[in-house]
Design an enzyme around this catalytic site. Structure first.
Site, PDB file in Angstrom:
ATOM      1  N   HIS A  74       1.841   3.499  12.582  1.00  0.00           N
ATOM      2  CA  HIS A  74       0.635   2.682  12.720  1.00  0.00           C
ATOM      3  C   HIS A  74       0.436   2.324  14.189  1.00  0.00           C
ATOM      4  O   HIS A  74       1.405   2.048  14.893  1.00  0.00           O
ATOM      5  CB  HIS A  74       0.759   1.409  11.873  1.00  0.00           C
ATOM      6  CG  HIS A  74      -0.511   0.634  11.803  1.00  0.00           C
ATOM      7  ND1 HIS A  74      -0.892  -0.255  12.778  1.00  0.00           N
ATOM      8  CD2 HIS A  74      -1.507   0.648  10.887  1.00  0.00           C
ATOM      9  CE1 HIS A  74      -2.074  -0.770  12.459  1.00  0.00           C
ATOM     10  NE2 HIS A  74      -2.470  -0.238  11.312  1.00  0.00           N
TER      11      HIS A  74
ATOM     12  N   LYS B  81      -4.265  -3.510   0.518  1.00  0.00           N
ATOM     13  CA  LYS B  81      -4.571  -4.749   1.225  1.00  0.00           C
ATOM     14  C   LYS B  81      -5.651  -5.493   0.468  1.00  0.00           C
ATOM     15  O   LYS B  81      -6.214  -4.954  -0.446  1.00  0.00           O
ATOM     16  CB  LYS B  81      -5.006  -4.463   2.664  1.00  0.00           C
ATOM     17  CG  LYS B  81      -6.284  -3.614   2.818  1.00  0.00           C
ATOM     18  CD  LYS B  81      -6.532  -3.351   4.285  1.00  0.00           C
ATOM     19  CE  LYS B  81      -7.744  -2.460   4.500  1.00  0.00           C
ATOM     20  NZ  LYS B  81      -7.974  -2.121   5.887  1.00  0.00           N
TER      21      LYS B  81
END
Lengths: 378, 378
Positions: free
Chosen positions: B252, B138
């Site tokens: 997640h 990310k």
């Protein structure tokens, strides 16, 4: 950010002003770059990816409302990613509730929305001038013959939509097929007798691998819609299954309380059960009516009905469908309250009204017709 | 009911004793026949379908715990219907939280569970004697080259699993393919250099119609797993996609807060993020560690880790995967706390530790190796 398409999300924050300002910035970073502020120095990231806090204002009950703009591209034109973007991680943070969402036309254009909507469903039924009457075939455990008789008698009495109870799930495809065929045949018999067009919507719940097979069978059997639980199946799974087979999508609220019930967390009622469900292609959004056995407020119901029918890009409006505690004596009030563009789902109250289910249905249908309602709730 | 297979569900009720007794009966009827008690007189329905209230006992914080038995057949061997049965409608009722679930072997046998589990994932990695180190690629918005370099350097530094951030979603399949190919190639280059086996798990988020295409591509690209958001996609959708393509399912927690965060509603943390996710085939359950930027308690983390690894029919145990606020100085404590069978997911802290990401990773890997931990948390 003026030249870009933006999503504006408003969060209700259980916090004082300073904490609310801090939380708003936290949301803007957490939902996009998911890094602490000090690690994000690239001007392009700060401009294009990190959310922009537009305002933090006092809201109800000592809370604050933070309005945050996200680049619409971050939703990638997907319902799953849109939900993820606006509420994925912060769902886990106490005191943050997603209160409102404004979506740009370019993003809305990626969603087909309700495949039938209010107009399409009315065309299927040939009913244009009054609210619709629906019921549920239940309870689970009743023999197929008894379930079929309920559906038959509802059609005979002039009901509009008979759906499976959301607990009516069969052990396997063959049992589903046999049960649905029997109920569909019973409804068809009654329709042939009355000249009516009562619709039967089976509940579609199957292992992911079997969903399309079940849906294809429903359509091949000549049925026009299904009951789905989008909060259980996933919004986009529910959307895709109904859409692929050209079926009316009647959305059941099972598990929706997880999103809506906590006052300081979750997603606002109308957003979760109206806007997001229209993006998920729901033609009818079932919800628990105030005054029934669940404790929903009139304000929540009003907001949901608005969210089902208010302008949302080119997406068709959906029917709000209040359910629960719908005694026949309440209908003048209910029709006044919700207006013409409503499906009234009457379950237990209809079964309790008269041992003759066709007669009970006719009485409710008459109660609905007696209400002289205009297009919009008062 | 002794001869039948039963699901025992325990609900925490925010109510006094009389109200708790009433609520328990309400749940037993609402979740099964969904009719008022007086309308259910058929002895077979009362015996086989209506839930049986087994006990209503005082619980913590002035609440009561109601244990209710449901016929296991009512779950129809499906994850969606199981969730629906134990919490669908009552999710909408204030003050009812699903606290615990005991599932009979016959029902558990309908679920394959984690396709790899702890042993399978260790075999893929060839790492048997220590906790695993994971990171996220990310932020979104970074060029593919920069994301690839992060993944490369993590592999070079000896990290075990590098996954996409859950916000890393591409505009379309081609962009996904190009990005994943680039990152996979970068990890492969580093692995070739080190002789290591660092795994790369792309985030799978797509329109329902495209999920299998994306998953098939991931497997064809030689990758072994994916990151999925089961709370967004739907538990059974996430299960099916990973299972169909033989991919490790790293779950997640996006949107999970809707289920877990409200103290008096929703589903208990370990149940929502451990038990139900194992039924959804998760091999790794990512959760927010206490002490990070989210406010989770040590007790919640303990319960989740237990739920990931405790006996559950023949289902493999899954890795609990604490994330957030994982500074290197905390590792002796963290290893002690969670034990060997843990994946530590370090994102921002790893990027902040050292501008050289390979060196940062090596330092964290070393910190994990330095912990002499036994198999179970203390």
């Amino acid at each position: 950010m003026s030249s870009r398409d933006l999503i504006h999300a408003t969060y209700r924050l259980r916090a004082d002003r300073d904490e609310a300002r801090r939380l708003a910035r936290f949301i803007a970073y957490e939902q996009t770059v998911e890094l602490p502020e000090r690690l994000v120095t690239d001007p392009a990231l700060l401009r294009d990816v990190v959310g922009q806090v537009e305002s933090v204002e006092p809201a109800d009950d000592g809370c604050f409302a933070a309005r945050i703009a996200f680049d619409a591209g971050l939703a990638s034109g997907q319902l799953a990613q849109l939900v993820n973007l606006v509420y994925g991680n912060v769902s886990m943070y106490p005191g943050i509730r997603l209160q409102a969402l404004e979506l740009p036309g370019s993003l809305l254009a990626r969603f087909a929305g309700p495949g039938f909507g209010i107009a399409g469903l009315r065309a299927l039924l040939g009913v244009h001038d009054r609210p619709l009457l629906a019921t549920a075939v239940k309870p689970r455990g009743l023999a197929v013959e008894a379930l079929s008789k309920l559906a038959h008698d509802f059609a005979l009495g002039g009901g509009d939509i008979v759906k499976d109870d959301q607990n009516l799930v069969d052990p396997d495809f063959d049992a589903f097929r046999r049960r649905v065929e029997a109920i569909a045949a019973a409804v068809a018999r009654a329709n042939a007798r009355t000249g009516g067009r009562t619709l039967y919507f089976p509940h579609l719940s199957a292992r992911h691998e079997d969903l399309h097979r079940h849906a294809a069978f429903v359509r091949e059997a000549g049925l026009r819609g299904v009951l789905l639980c989008p909060h259980v199946l996933g919004f986009d799974t529910a959307r895709a299954v109904a859409q692929a087979h050209g079926l009316v999508h009647m959305a059941h609220p099972a598990l929706s309380g997880a999103l809506t019930q906590a006052g300081d967390n979750g997603i606002e009622f109308g957003l979760a059960m109206g806007t997001l469900l229209r993006l998920a292609g729901a033609d009818i959004s079932v919800f628990v009516a105030p005054g029934g056995r669940f404790r929903f407020s009139e304000a929540q119901a009003t907001r949901l009905a608005q969210a089902c029918t208010e302008p949302l890009g080119a997406l068709a409006p959906a029917f709000p469908c209040p359910a629960g505690g719908m005694d026949i004596t309440k209908f003048p009030h209910l029709c006044q309250r919700y207006g013409r563009e409503t499906v009234f789902l009457v379950g237990g109250a209809l079964q309790a009204h008269d041992p003759d289910f066709a007669r009970a249905t006719a009485a409710y249908r008459e109660a609905i017709e007696r209400c002289t309602v205009v297009g919009h709730p008062t």
